[in-house]
Design an enzyme around this catalytic site. Structure first.
Site, PDB file in Angstrom:
ATOM      1  N   LYS A  15       0.847  -1.206   0.000  1.00 47.02           N
ATOM      2  CA  LYS A  15       0.000   0.000   0.000  1.00 47.02           C
ATOM      3  C   LYS A  15       0.886   1.261   0.000  1.00 47.02           C
ATOM      4  O   LYS A  15       0.685   2.168  -0.794  1.00 47.02           O
ATOM      5  CB  LYS A  15      -0.918   0.028   1.240  1.00 47.02           C
ATOM      6  CG  LYS A  15      -1.861  -1.160   1.329  1.00 47.02           C
ATOM      7  CD  LYS A  15      -2.789  -1.066   2.532  1.00 47.02           C
ATOM      8  CE  LYS A  15      -2.093  -1.135   3.878  1.00 47.02           C
ATOM      9  NZ  LYS A  15      -1.441  -2.437   4.165  1.00 47.02           N
ATOM     10  N   ARG A  90      -9.799   0.345   8.842  1.00 44.58           N
ATOM     11  CA  ARG A  90      -9.323  -1.013   9.131  1.00 44.58           C
ATOM     12  C   ARG A  90     -10.325  -1.816   9.936  1.00 44.58           C
ATOM     13  O   ARG A  90     -10.043  -2.971  10.279  1.00 44.58           O
ATOM     14  CB  ARG A  90      -8.047  -0.920   9.941  1.00 44.58           C
ATOM     15  CG  ARG A  90      -6.794  -1.017   9.117  1.00 44.58           C
ATOM     16  CD  ARG A  90      -5.663  -0.672  10.031  1.00 44.58           C
ATOM     17  NE  ARG A  90      -4.485  -1.396   9.758  1.00 44.58           N
ATOM     18  CZ  ARG A  90      -3.404  -0.846   9.200  1.00 44.58           C
ATOM     19  NH1 ARG A  90      -3.427   0.399   8.803  1.00 44.58           N
ATOM     20  NH2 ARG A  90      -2.330  -1.559   9.045  1.00 44.58           N
ATOM     21  N   ARG A 137      11.838  -6.069   5.253  1.00 46.40           N
ATOM     22  CA  ARG A 137      11.692  -4.630   4.996  1.00 46.40           C
ATOM     23  C   ARG A 137      12.622  -3.808   5.893  1.00 46.40           C
ATOM     24  O   ARG A 137      12.802  -4.114   7.071  1.00 46.40           O
ATOM     25  CB  ARG A 137      10.242  -4.209   5.255  1.00 46.40           C
ATOM     26  CG  ARG A 137      10.074  -2.693   5.170  1.00 46.40           C
ATOM     27  CD  ARG A 137       8.650  -2.260   5.112  1.00 46.40           C
ATOM     28  NE  ARG A 137       7.891  -2.640   6.279  1.00 46.40           N
ATOM     29  CZ  ARG A 137       6.592  -2.384   6.427  1.00 46.40           C
ATOM     30  NH1 ARG A 137       5.938  -1.776   5.460  1.00 46.40           N
ATOM     31  NH2 ARG A 137       5.959  -2.762   7.513  1.00 46.40           N
ATOM     32  N   ARG A 170      11.355  -1.899  11.440  1.00 50.30           N
ATOM     33  CA  ARG A 170      10.234  -1.552  12.327  1.00 50.30           C
ATOM     34  C   ARG A 170      10.072  -2.643  13.372  1.00 50.30           C
ATOM     35  O   ARG A 170      10.200  -3.823  13.051  1.00 50.30           O
ATOM     36  CB  ARG A 170       8.935  -1.420  11.497  1.00 50.30           C
ATOM     37  CG  ARG A 170       8.771  -0.074  10.855  1.00 50.30           C
ATOM     38  CD  ARG A 170       7.652   0.008   9.836  1.00 50.30           C
ATOM     39  NE  ARG A 170       6.376  -0.587  10.199  1.00 50.30           N
ATOM     40  CZ  ARG A 170       5.271  -0.485   9.458  1.00 50.30           C
ATOM     41  NH1 ARG A 170       5.290   0.212   8.326  1.00 50.30           N
ATOM     42  NH2 ARG A 170       4.146  -1.059   9.825  1.00 50.30           N
ATOM     43  N   ARG A 181      -0.231  -9.684  12.870  1.00 51.15           N
ATOM     44  CA  ARG A 181      -0.874  -8.615  12.078  1.00 51.15           C
ATOM     45  C   ARG A 181      -1.679  -9.207  10.924  1.00 51.15           C
ATOM     46  O   ARG A 181      -2.762  -8.712  10.593  1.00 51.15           O
ATOM     47  CB  ARG A 181       0.194  -7.651  11.547  1.00 51.15           C
ATOM     48  CG  ARG A 181       0.772  -6.761  12.627  1.00 51.15           C
ATOM     49  CD  ARG A 181       2.100  -6.136  12.203  1.00 51.15           C
ATOM     50  NE  ARG A 181       1.992  -5.269  11.058  1.00 51.15           N
ATOM     51  CZ  ARG A 181       3.028  -4.936  10.272  1.00 51.15           C
ATOM     52  NH1 ARG A 181       4.224  -5.406  10.529  1.00 51.15           N
ATOM     53  NH2 ARG A 181       2.846  -4.131   9.259  1.00 51.15           N
TER      54      ARG A 181
END
Ligand code: AP5
Length: 226
Positions: A15, A90, A137, A170, A181
């Site tokens: 996204k 969400r 990431r 992160r 998640r």
């Protein structure tokens, strides 16, 4: 009039990556609730202190908190004509709140919220691919540009190509948290797609596996070749 777009999909589906490109191409602001919350954590604002433990552990912050954040941000001048909204709504309750906010900004209480939004782009990819993407990431702690250790490495290891900032992982990208998640997405966020469909929002599903530029082409086509 600019486009009013929602980018929707599970954690790691791309996204943020696609929103940055869309925002530049369409000249509308990229509004990422994740980026807003992380910035508030970094600068230790009251919002940051309130949401820290949720964000760091990959849990959704309470609906009323995030709805206030989005209401304020969408009321800013630069968002009046268009936006790419990334990471919101969400939950079904957030979607209903967004409908109210959009009707308010359109100053037309009788109009359907789904008619105010130009496209809801749902990015779709298998969970296992997303776990690999997220655990590799790295993001720039200064400008938030996103990299991947193998898929999209920076030119110099640990350093942002754009601003020279330091790349970090992160805390919510640890594998166990990533799996939580994904589960949370299936339970709380995926039902929002049914809400959109039942209420006539313009949903377009896009395959999010492949080259980033190729996916951008698919997203663009989904928005404009309605
Ligand atoms: P947020 O920042 O929104 O996290 P997320 O939805 O989990 O999404 P991500 O940022 O992890 O992934 P993405 O889909 O943007 O993918 P990206 O482009 O980075 O939210 C963080 C937290 O804030 C939440 O957990 C919650 O605590 C809170 N929060 C935010 N909004 C909230 C709300 N509405 N309600 C309640 N709480 C909220 O790409 C991922 C990786 O893959 C990158 O490394 C990228 O380089 C790579 N990549 C991208 N595209 C491709 C591709 N095509 N092929 C290979 N790799 C790719």
């Amino acid at each position: 009039m600019g486009e009013k777009l929602l980018l929707f999909g599970p954690p790691g589906v791309g996204k943020g990556t696609q929103a940055v490109r869309l925002s530049a191409a369409l000249r509308v602001p990229h509004i990422s609730t994740g980026d807003i919350l992380r910035a508030s954590l970094q600068s230790h604002t009251p919002l940051g202190n309130l949401v820290r433990s949720y964000v760091e552990n990959g849990k959704l912050v309470p609906d009323e908190t995030i709805v206030d954040v989005v209401r304020e941000r969408l009321a800013e001048r630069d968002a009046r004509e268009g936006f790419v909204l990334d990471g919101f709504p969400r939950t079904v309750s957030q979607a209903a709140a967004l409908a109210d906010i959009l009707r308010g900004t359109a100053l037309q209480s009788d109009v359907r919220a789904g008619a105010i939004v130009d496209s809801v782009v749902v990015l779709d990819a298998p969970t296992e691919d997303l776990v690999l993407r997220l655990s590799g990431r790295r993001i720039c702690e200064s400008c938030q540009t996103s990299y991947h250790v193998t898929g999209r490495p920076p030119k110099r290891a640990g350093t942002c190509d754009r601003c020279g900032g330091t790349l970090i992982q992160r805390t919510d990208d640890a594998e166990e948290t990533v799996r939580f998640r994904q589960q949370d997405y299936l339970q709380k966020t995926q039902p929002v797609i049914d809400y959109f469909l039942q209420n006539g929002w313009p949903v377009r599903v896009v395959d999010a596996i492949g080259d980033i530029d190729q996916i951008f082409g698919r997203v663009y086509a989904a928005i404009f070749w309605r």
